[in-house]
Scaffold this active site. Structure first.
Site, mmCIF file in Angstrom:
data_model
loop_
_atom_site.group_PDB
_atom_site.id
_atom_site.type_symbol
_atom_site.label_atom_id
_atom_site.label_comp_id
_atom_site.label_asym_id
_atom_site.label_seq_id
_atom_site.Cartn_x
_atom_site.Cartn_y
_atom_site.Cartn_z
ATOM 1 N N ASP A 34 -7.364 5.270 -8.699
ATOM 2 C CA ASP A 34 -8.747 5.207 -8.204
ATOM 3 C C ASP A 34 -9.254 6.609 -7.868
ATOM 4 O O ASP A 34 -8.558 7.376 -7.206
ATOM 5 C CB ASP A 34 -8.815 4.317 -6.959
ATOM 6 C CG ASP A 34 -8.507 2.858 -7.290
ATOM 7 O OD1 ASP A 34 -8.708 2.459 -8.457
ATOM 8 O OD2 ASP A 34 -8.053 2.127 -6.392
ATOM 9 N N ASP B 205 0.855 -1.197 0.000
ATOM 10 C CA ASP B 205 0.000 0.000 0.000
ATOM 11 C C ASP B 205 0.886 1.241 0.000
ATOM 12 O O ASP B 205 1.694 1.434 0.912
ATOM 13 C CB ASP B 205 -0.906 -0.015 1.242
ATOM 14 C CG ASP B 205 -1.947 1.086 1.171
ATOM 15 O OD1 ASP B 205 -1.654 2.165 0.588
ATOM 16 O OD2 ASP B 205 -3.046 0.885 1.687
#
Ligand code: SAM
Length: 221
Positions: free
Chosen positions: A117, A95
């Protein structure tokens, strides 16, 4: 993009030779992961790896690392990687919120963000990969003259990114809201999976190139 519940995806991450394990141990020493000591560039949210696979083949004198949060997606990138004859491309399941734990100051030459995103809800904007929170992380790990290249078809996210760059004092080096009809910026463009999908639907592709600080004046574009 997230493919859920692919059996064996997590296990594959632990044994695949093209996945970097224990990335924190490479902080400041990423060159030791690759056979050749050369500049390191990363793609964050690399998805199924089409963009980075082509980029790595075109530029054997640059080391590349694809960073992706989900094993199920990364599995597809690893399938492509297994077919490639090159030594300059590795992947990491990670991440990007934790970037500073794995990269030292100035360790990265370039960061690619492709079709990140959109996180439409305002309370999630700081999760956007072009938010001021992420720009601050990038600023710490980019080498002098290092840049971020960002592509998206989402005009709301693109406007947000330009505003965040301005607030963070970043310099916009190049910008287009119709990449595929901009011969200068489109030269050498590598289409990502999402780029192909959305441009086939008729969406225009936006792109910007930016670097931290307006005053350092020593970019290497
Ligand atoms: N870049 C690819 C393309 O253009 O075809 C994939 C785009 S997809 C919309 C965005 C990808 O970014 C997803 O695979 C998602 O899992 C990944 N991603 C989102 N946030 C991330 C984060 N914080 N760290 C790593 N990967 C992330």
């Amino acid at each position: 993009m997230r493919l859920r519940n692919i059996p064996g995806a997590k296990e594959e991450m632990l044994k695949n030779p093209f996945i970097v394990q224990e990335p924190e141990t490479h902080r400041g020493r990423w060159n030791e992961v690759y056979p050749n000591r050369q500049p390191l560039e990363i793609e964050i949210g690399c998805g199924k790896g089409r963009f980075l696979s082509e980029l790595a083949l075109r530029n054997p004198d640059i080391n590349y690392l694809g960073i992706e949060k989900f094993s199920s997606v990364l599995l597809r990138a690893l399938e492509k990687r297994a077919e490639m004859e090159c030594t300059n491309l590795y992947y990491l399941r990670f991440d990007a919120e934790e970037l500073e734990n794995i990269f030292d100051k100035g360790e990265i030459g370039k960061i690619y963000l492709n079709f990140s995103d959109p996180w439409p809800k305002a309370r999630h904007h700081k999760r956007r990969l072009t938010s001021r929170e992420f720009l601050a992380r990038y600023q710490k790990i980019l080498a002098p003259g290092g840049v971020v290249e960002f592509k998206t078809d989402n005009t709301g996210l693109f406007d947000f990114s330009l505003e965040e760059a301005e607030s963070a004092g970043w310099e916009i080096l190049a910008v287009t809201r119709d990449l595929h009809r901009n011969p200068e910026m489109n030269a050498g463009n590598i289409m990502t999976e999402y780029e192909e999908k959305f441009s086939l639907l008729g969406n225009r592709i936006c792109k910007l190139i930016m670097r931290p600080g307006k005053e350092d004046g020593k970019g290497t574009l």
